[in-house]
Design a protein around this motif. Sequence first.
Motif, PDB file in Angstrom:
ATOM      1  N   MET C 128       0.900  -1.188   0.106  1.00 57.12           N
ATOM      2  CA  MET C 128       0.142  -0.184   0.138  1.00 57.12           C
ATOM      3  C   MET C 128       0.837   1.262   0.178  1.00 57.12           C
ATOM      4  SD  MET C 128      -3.153  -0.986   2.269  1.00 57.12           S
ATOM      5  CE  MET C 128      -2.440  -1.990   3.484  1.00 57.12           C
ATOM      6  N   THR C 129       2.134   1.038   0.484  1.00 56.12           N
ATOM      7  CA  THR C 129       3.054   2.208   0.407  1.00 56.12           C
ATOM      8  C   THR C 129       3.997   2.407  -0.727  1.00 56.12           C
ATOM      9  OG1 THR C 129       4.522   0.851   2.040  1.00 56.12           O
ATOM     10  CG2 THR C 129       2.734   2.717   3.040  1.00 56.12           C
ATOM     11  N   LYS C 130       4.206   1.402  -1.315  1.00 56.83           N
ATOM     12  CA  LYS C 130       4.945   1.335  -2.698  1.00 56.83           C
ATOM     13  C   LYS C 130       4.902   2.686  -3.542  1.00 56.83           C
ATOM     14  CE  LYS C 130       3.226  -2.101  -5.670  1.00 56.83           C
ATOM     15  NZ  LYS C 130       1.959  -2.510  -5.326  1.00 56.83           N
ATOM     16  N   ALA C 131       3.820   3.075  -3.787  1.00 54.79           N
ATOM     17  CA  ALA C 131       3.759   4.164  -4.656  1.00 54.79           C
ATOM     18  C   ALA C 131       4.287   5.416  -4.277  1.00 54.79           C
ATOM     19  CB  ALA C 131       2.318   4.625  -5.130  1.00 54.79           C
TER      20      ALA C 131
ATOM     21  N   THR D   1       1.296  12.520  -3.668  1.00 51.74           N
ATOM     22  CA  THR D   1       0.483  11.342  -4.028  1.00 51.74           C
ATOM     23  C   THR D   1       0.016  10.576  -2.781  1.00 51.74           C
ATOM     24  OG1 THR D   1       2.391   9.722  -4.131  1.00 51.74           O
ATOM     25  CG2 THR D   1       1.891  11.083  -6.152  1.00 51.74           C
ATOM     26  N   GLY D   2      -0.763   9.697  -2.728  1.00 49.82           N
ATOM     27  CA  GLY D   2      -1.167   8.806  -1.502  1.00 49.82           C
ATOM     28  C   GLY D   2      -0.838   7.583  -1.536  1.00 49.82           C
ATOM     29  N   LEU D   3      -1.483   6.933  -0.559  1.00 47.71           N
ATOM     30  CA  LEU D   3      -1.178   5.354  -0.441  1.00 47.71           C
ATOM     31  C   LEU D   3      -1.838   4.649  -1.871  1.00 47.71           C
ATOM     32  CD1 LEU D   3      -2.231   4.662   3.080  1.00 47.71           C
ATOM     33  CD2 LEU D   3       0.357   5.111   2.016  1.00 47.71           C
ATOM     34  N   THR D   4      -1.164   3.561  -2.376  1.00 48.93           N
ATOM     35  CA  THR D   4      -1.662   2.896  -3.422  1.00 48.93           C
ATOM     36  C   THR D   4      -3.078   2.080  -2.743  1.00 48.93           C
ATOM     37  OG1 THR D   4       0.453   2.412  -4.050  1.00 48.93           O
ATOM     38  CG2 THR D   4      -1.074   1.004  -5.046  1.00 48.93           C
ATOM     39  N   HIS D   5      -4.106   2.043  -3.541  1.00 54.16           N
ATOM     40  CA  HIS D   5      -5.122   1.241  -3.247  1.00 54.16           C
ATOM     41  C   HIS D   5      -6.345   1.905  -2.265  1.00 54.16           C
ATOM     42  CE1 HIS D   5      -2.969  -2.180  -4.673  1.00 54.16           C
ATOM     43  NE2 HIS D   5      -2.170  -2.222  -3.664  1.00 54.16           N
ATOM     44  N   VAL D   6      -5.671   3.189  -1.880  1.00 53.33           N
ATOM     45  CA  VAL D   6      -6.856   3.549  -0.885  1.00 53.33           C
ATOM     46  C   VAL D   6      -7.302   4.893  -1.360  1.00 53.33           C
ATOM     47  CG1 VAL D   6      -6.839   4.924   1.405  1.00 53.33           C
ATOM     48  CG2 VAL D   6      -5.399   2.904   0.990  1.00 53.33           C
ATOM     49  N   ARG D   7      -8.601   5.068  -1.415  1.00 52.65           N
ATOM     50  CA  ARG D   7      -9.558   6.068  -1.965  1.00 52.65           C
ATOM     51  C   ARG D   7      -9.560   7.549  -0.955  1.00 52.65           C
ATOM     52  NH1 ARG D   7     -14.715   3.026  -4.117  1.00 52.65           N
ATOM     53  NH2 ARG D   7     -15.465   3.353  -2.067  1.00 52.65           N
ATOM     54  N   ALA D   8     -10.027   8.507  -1.325  1.00 48.52           N
ATOM     55  CA  ALA D   8     -10.071   9.425  -0.668  1.00 48.52           C
ATOM     56  C   ALA D   8     -10.974   9.447   0.614  1.00 48.52           C
ATOM     57  CB  ALA D   8     -10.812  10.809  -1.548  1.00 48.52           C
ATOM     58  N   ASP D   9     -11.747   8.736   0.815  1.00 53.91           N
ATOM     59  CA  ASP D   9     -12.619   8.514   1.966  1.00 53.91           C
ATOM     60  C   ASP D   9     -11.965   7.229   2.830  1.00 53.91           C
ATOM     61  OD1 ASP D   9     -13.106   5.719   0.657  1.00 53.91           O
ATOM     62  OD2 ASP D   9     -15.185   5.965   0.696  1.00 53.91           O
ATOM     63  N   GLY D  10     -10.634   6.869   2.585  1.00 60.96           N
ATOM     64  CA  GLY D  10      -9.921   5.964   3.355  1.00 60.96           C
ATOM     65  C   GLY D  10     -10.139   4.686   3.199  1.00 60.96           C
ATOM     66  N   SER D  11     -11.025   4.239   2.258  1.00 60.82           N
ATOM     67  CA  SER D  11     -11.475   2.764   2.131  1.00 60.82           C
ATOM     68  C   SER D  11     -10.251   2.218   1.231  1.00 60.82           C
ATOM     69  CB  SER D  11     -12.713   2.646   1.580  1.00 60.82           C
ATOM     70  OG  SER D  11     -12.993   3.060   0.533  1.00 60.82           O
TER      71      SER D  11
END
Lengths: 158, 158, 158, 158, 158, 158
Positions: C128-131, D1-11
């Motif tokens: 989840m953090t690799k990006a 940029t943010g975490l891979t896989h995580v949407r703006a609502d945190g899910s």
Amino acid sequence: TGLTHVRADGSAHMVDVSAKPETSREATAEAVLATRPDVVAMLAEGTLPKGDALAVARIAGIMAAKKTPELIPLCHPLPLAKATVDFEPDAAAGTVRILATVKTRGVTGVEMEALTAATVAALALYDMTKAVDKHAEIGSVRVLAKTGGKSGDWSVAP
Amino acid sequence: TGLTHVRADGSAHMVDVSAKPETSREATAEAVLATRPDVVAMLAEGTLPKGDALAVARIAGIMAAKKTPELIPLCHPLPLAKATVDFEPDAAAGTVRILATVKTRGVTGVEMEALTAATVAALALYDMTKAVDKHAEIGSVRVLAKTGGKSGDWSVAP
Amino acid sequence: TGLTHVRADGSAHMVDVSAKPETSREATAEAVLATRPDVVAMLAEGTLPKGDALAVARIAGIMAAKKTPELIPLCHPLPLAKATVDFEPDAAAGTVRILATVKTRGVTGVEMEALTAATVAALALYDMTKAVDKHAEIGSVRVLAKTGGKSGDWSVAP
Amino acid sequence: TGLTHVRADGSAHMVDVSAKPETSREATAEAVLATRPDVVAMLAEGTLPKGDALAVARIAGIMAAKKTPELIPLCHPLPLAKATVDFEPDAAAGTVRILATVKTRGVTGVEMEALTAATVAALALYDMTKAVDKHAEIGSVRVLAKTGGKSGDWSVAP
Amino acid sequence: TGLTHVRADGSAHMVDVSAKPETSREATAEAVLATRPDVVAMLAEGTLPKGDALAVARIAGIMAAKKTPELIPLCHPLPLAKATVDFEPDAAAGTVRILATVKTRGVTGVEMEALTAATVAALALYDMTKAVDKHAEIGSVRVLAKTGGKSGDWSVAP
Amino acid sequence: TGLTHVRADGSAHMVDVSAKPETSREATAEAVLATRPDVVAMLAEGTLPKGDALAVARIAGIMAAKKTPELIPLCHPLPLAKATVDFEPDAAAGTVRILATVKTRGVTGVEMEALTAATVAALALYDMTKAVDKHAEIGSVRVLAKTGGKSGDWSVAP
């Protein structure tokens, strides 16, 4: 008697074994890969001083024993206590005999686990040799001996 | 040539197939369960007008085809496009012949998938008949025909 | 003494544990993901008020604990009685410490299950953090404490 | 940029990669098992002329690479085209370095597959040596190099 | 009381059941596939004298029961002692009721296993009928009865 | 037309899709868990400020989507490009609606994957709430919309 797992109406289910006692049970099965002498030599020794081939097939068989209830639809899951896979390569005959032994302390026998281990080990050997012999054949897949359980101990004549 | 998957140092790996072209590939394999005539009659018809036995074994084989890369350590995962399992029960001979055909559009052949389907279907039949014949045996596990791929089409003589 | 699982001839098998007594056993393992402070802040709180990130990694670790005998070839299957995964994010240091505890009532220890849970939870965090940090690193994967079984209880110095 | 896989609502979800082009991608990862010199000697040679230990760990790593999307919740399934696991035992240092390389022709990178292969191979080594060294530790789990994909090729300094 | 598996801090884990006694436990669950009368007739009899359709769904349900701890993240693995799946097709109503019963001798109940079996059997029926009725719907997925365990026996009113 | 997967002789197989073109396909499915208002409040917010409950169910659904070909016997394996699971808790009504969307670039549709994701997410919610409401029920499991493939796009009326 009729087929294991099949009810009078012909439908097949995972039958109730909850009243059966836990006992120590063991089964040994074999399978034989028939290929060519030069292929057996490749698998067993010869040109491969540190060859992984038999180890790969052994691990495939042992891991498959653990997967038996995923593969055989009506097989009960069992906590395997032991699983071994041994090879008897016969370069002159061009065969590798696979012997798998599985043990549990549970409520059902482990014939299916031993047969699955022997068969998948044989398939893994086929996979590694198919480039040199696509006509290899696996046969003699059978249970050699069983101990434990109410049906009594038995083994095939050697 | 040497063993598929095995490097010069004897270690076994999942070899690089990324440069191979995607083509349509098909393989057919067989396995034969040898038991008694009365057991084959039980499996195929006779006392089981709506019997699930062959359906159970067919599903076991088809699902095992999809599990092939989990079972055969160095086998590449492939998107299977078709998997069929057919039975030829011969009550007189006391045998059930299992024919499995698998097709893909991919970069490697599907012999292992067809062999795995045939073998696991045979093991599932054994599982359902072992209470009536613990000495049944599976044999003749082999590839019958293959199409597609650079090694060319071939089939065994009928 | 020699390697667990390995016989005198060098071949490796799933060894016989059928004579071992069932006792309550527990193991705790850790793994540490080393990344950057801002990434740890993203994972643990900050911009993600309802963030799923740690929950995803926790579930990955718990489910992996259950898969241990599928992953570690010679590991015995065990009925897990408990599996927990906890996180200690240290934003200043840029690290997340993962603590996994697994418990069983069985015949073998659960160190491998605890290590697998901690490791896979760490890998899920990495995923989840690799990006944002492709140079994150997982280390300190080790057993911290063990209770139950004949080898006695032990723990590492805090 | 943010975490891979995580949407703006945190899910967290498995994000859409359907528009990404299929390209050839490769990643190499490492993990290091730190134990004692005598244990490394047992694993690598010495008393085990035909020892399966490294082969067992290699197969564990390769099979785990194929299981990556089952282990890492938000990882996309990929058709792996190659997976290799190599060992660099250093008996003087008491370490075994594991190098895993995975290749695909697909739409996402294979860093997670390479890391999973290296890590599970390391855990399998730990499993076989834990009877002789329960304080072994796995570290340095990281990606060494990556090629393919839009983020460009990179590798760590040697 | 609060949610099963969830700690006071909101994190979810596989809770400790090691102190719970092993007892015989059973649960029955149902699911109902609502489609059209002609589709139910196809599934159950009519044009398919030897039809595999119900057998396929039955096997899917039984195998899914065994996979429950892989599917439901915080579910404890259990040694299933029995799993049956039965169908009550009602061609007039255009429905097929699925009844799944699972039994264990273990430390937790088997409601999830029975629900999973019923649900996956219903999904497998949907899969076979979706070409003729894409608007079929699955409902009434619930536990009908439970025996064993400290919470006492109960069943829904018929 | 007849049942998908079933041949004229009534036997069910994984049908040949090798000639179908790869196109982008998406499906959305729903399932509804009906429980009590206080239970929905527990799941969604209220007493669980950092509650993992919905995240656990989401991950269960996404991972189940990837397992669809292992669960549904005649389903073709597909490379999933996207899988999302969303929740619409309605505390007043005592329900949680689950919406799952799955996308692929492949040769078959992904309705089964979306249905499996929605259903398993619902089962995971049931698992976490069963201690407070053993009479919860899952219903309305159906496909809401589908795009791609030769059968054309469609959706149910809102």
